[in-house]
Design a protein around this motif. Structure first.
Motif, PDB file in Angstrom:
ATOM      1  N   UNK A  51       0.814  -1.208   0.000  1.00  0.00           N
ATOM      2  CA  UNK A  51       0.000   0.000   0.000  1.00  0.00           C
ATOM      3  C   UNK A  51       0.853   1.267   0.000  1.00  0.00           C
ATOM      4  N   UNK A  52       0.282   2.313  -0.571  1.00  0.00           N
ATOM      5  CA  UNK A  52       0.804   3.662  -0.410  1.00  0.00           C
ATOM      6  C   UNK A  52      -0.168   4.361   0.533  1.00  0.00           C
ATOM      7  N   UNK A  53       0.322   4.877   1.645  1.00  0.00           N
ATOM      8  CA  UNK A  53      -0.537   5.548   2.620  1.00  0.00           C
ATOM      9  C   UNK A  53      -0.494   7.053   2.381  1.00  0.00           C
ATOM     10  N   UNK A  54      -1.674   7.672   2.367  1.00  0.00           N
ATOM     11  CA  UNK A  54      -1.761   9.104   2.082  1.00  0.00           C
ATOM     12  C   UNK A  54      -2.752   9.788   3.019  1.00  0.00           C
ATOM     13  N   UNK A  55      -2.670  11.111   3.046  1.00  0.00           N
ATOM     14  CA  UNK A  55      -3.699  11.954   3.649  1.00  0.00           C
ATOM     15  C   UNK A  55      -4.530  12.491   2.492  1.00  0.00           C
ATOM     16  N   UNK A 136      -5.785   7.254   4.104  1.00  0.00           N
ATOM     17  CA  UNK A 136      -6.244   6.327   3.067  1.00  0.00           C
ATOM     18  C   UNK A 136      -5.076   5.466   2.597  1.00  0.00           C
ATOM     19  N   UNK A 137      -5.326   4.166   2.475  1.00  0.00           N
ATOM     20  CA  UNK A 137      -4.341   3.233   1.927  1.00  0.00           C
ATOM     21  C   UNK A 137      -4.733   2.927   0.485  1.00  0.00           C
ATOM     22  N   UNK A 138      -3.764   3.021  -0.424  1.00  0.00           N
ATOM     23  CA  UNK A 138      -4.024   2.765  -1.842  1.00  0.00           C
ATOM     24  C   UNK A 138      -3.089   1.652  -2.312  1.00  0.00           C
ATOM     25  N   UNK A 139      -3.631   0.563  -2.870  1.00  0.00           N
ATOM     26  CA  UNK A 139      -2.752  -0.478  -3.407  1.00  0.00           C
ATOM     27  C   UNK A 139      -1.746   0.149  -4.379  1.00  0.00           C
TER      28      UNK A 139
END
Length: 296
Positions: A51-55, A136-139
């Motif tokens: 995952x790429x974790x973002x705000x 938010x976690x994005x594959x």
């Protein structure tokens, strides 16, 4: 008319977030059990690494859709953007006026005070569109594919590219709680843990200047600057999302909502009530607060 409830023991239970549930594993004493647990931990770590974790700044409709519809994170590592997938959030009416669209206010003084709200001054009033700083976690595969689609100025029938364009920043470590962005543009329900405020007490009244109903919670220790949202849940399992300025106030222990037409006479403003119309005569059994970067 006022009703008094003890949270955690009667009609209202106050929790800080609706999150994934799971049993706590017992201590492992044997070598075989220890090896199995280590393997599970490694697998979980590898999964998080995908995952790429973002705000992200998220509209109310997209934020609450995952919670109210119990949307699960998408499975699979090679996830690609589904730009032609229908907008499920719109199809289910979440973007309609009076549901989970923007909140308009005739005043502008509170915009900067609602730190977690995506608010802005418009003329002599203000508008609140959603929630800021949502984890938010994005594959990774989806992140790269959607990012490329944005660079190529492609369009999406759902909110996927809109949400990707609303990324505020990347986060280097896994947050305590987060949603997962799925390839069809939906956000999952929040993943994390739950804390119950057993000692809090609540009063609900039908006499209020801010709606048909007002809930006042005593013994709630929450900083208003980290409140991203809240949900009311009734005995029959129905859930209702709350929005800043319309339902959530600068004092998070004060909540209000309208189930029929109601005018806030202090500000000469009509309150939204469409999404609460069927809440009348129901028993509220839980209030859930969503808190930024907290072990909810």
């Amino acid at each position: 008319m006022r009703k008094h409830w003890i949270l955690g023991a009667s009609a209202i239970i106050l929790a800080s977030s609706v999150l994934a549930c799971g049993k706590k594993q017992e201590d492992v004493s044997t070598t075989a059990q220890g090896t199995e647990k280590a393997a599970e931990t490694t697998a979980a770590a590898e999964e998080k690494a995908d995952y790429v974790f973002v705000k992200m700044t998220v509209p109310y409709a997209d934020f609450y859709y995952g919670e109210l519809k119990d949307i699960a994170p998408e499975e699979g590592k090679d996830v690609k953007a589904q730009l032609d997938a229908e907008d499920k959030v719109a199809k289910d009416g979440f973007r309609e006026t009076g549901m989970y669209d923007s909140v308009s206010s005739p005043t502008k003084e509170k915009v900067e005070k609602f730190v977690m709200a995506d608010g802005a001054v418009e003329g002599e009033g203000s508008v609140y569109k959603g929630i800021k700083h949502v984890n938010v976690a994005i594959p990774k595969s989806l992140y790269e594919d959607a990012k490329k689609a944005l660079e190529e100025k492609k369009e999406s029938k759902n909110a996927l590219l809109t949400l990707m364009g609303a990324i505020e920043s990347e986060v280097s470590t896994e947050p305590k709680e987060y949603k997962v962005l799925n390839s069809d543009g939906t956000l999952s329900k929040t993943q994390g843990t739950t804390t119950e405020a057993k000692d809090a007490k609540a009063d609900i009244t039908t006499t209020s200047s801010y709606g048909n109903y007002e809930i006042d919670v005593d013994g709630l220790d929450i900083d208003s600057e980290i409140v991203q949202g809240a949900i009311l849940e009734t005995k029959d399992g129905a859930k209702y999302g709350l929005k800043h300025e319309d339902n959530i106030w600068l004092k998070p222990e004060e909540l209000a909502f309208s189930a029929v037409a109601f005018e806030d006479k202090n500000h000469k403003a009509q309150k939204e009530f469409k999404r609460f119309e069927d809440l009348q005569d129901k028993d509220i059994v839980k209030i859930t607060y969503f808190l930024m970067d907290e072990d909810d």
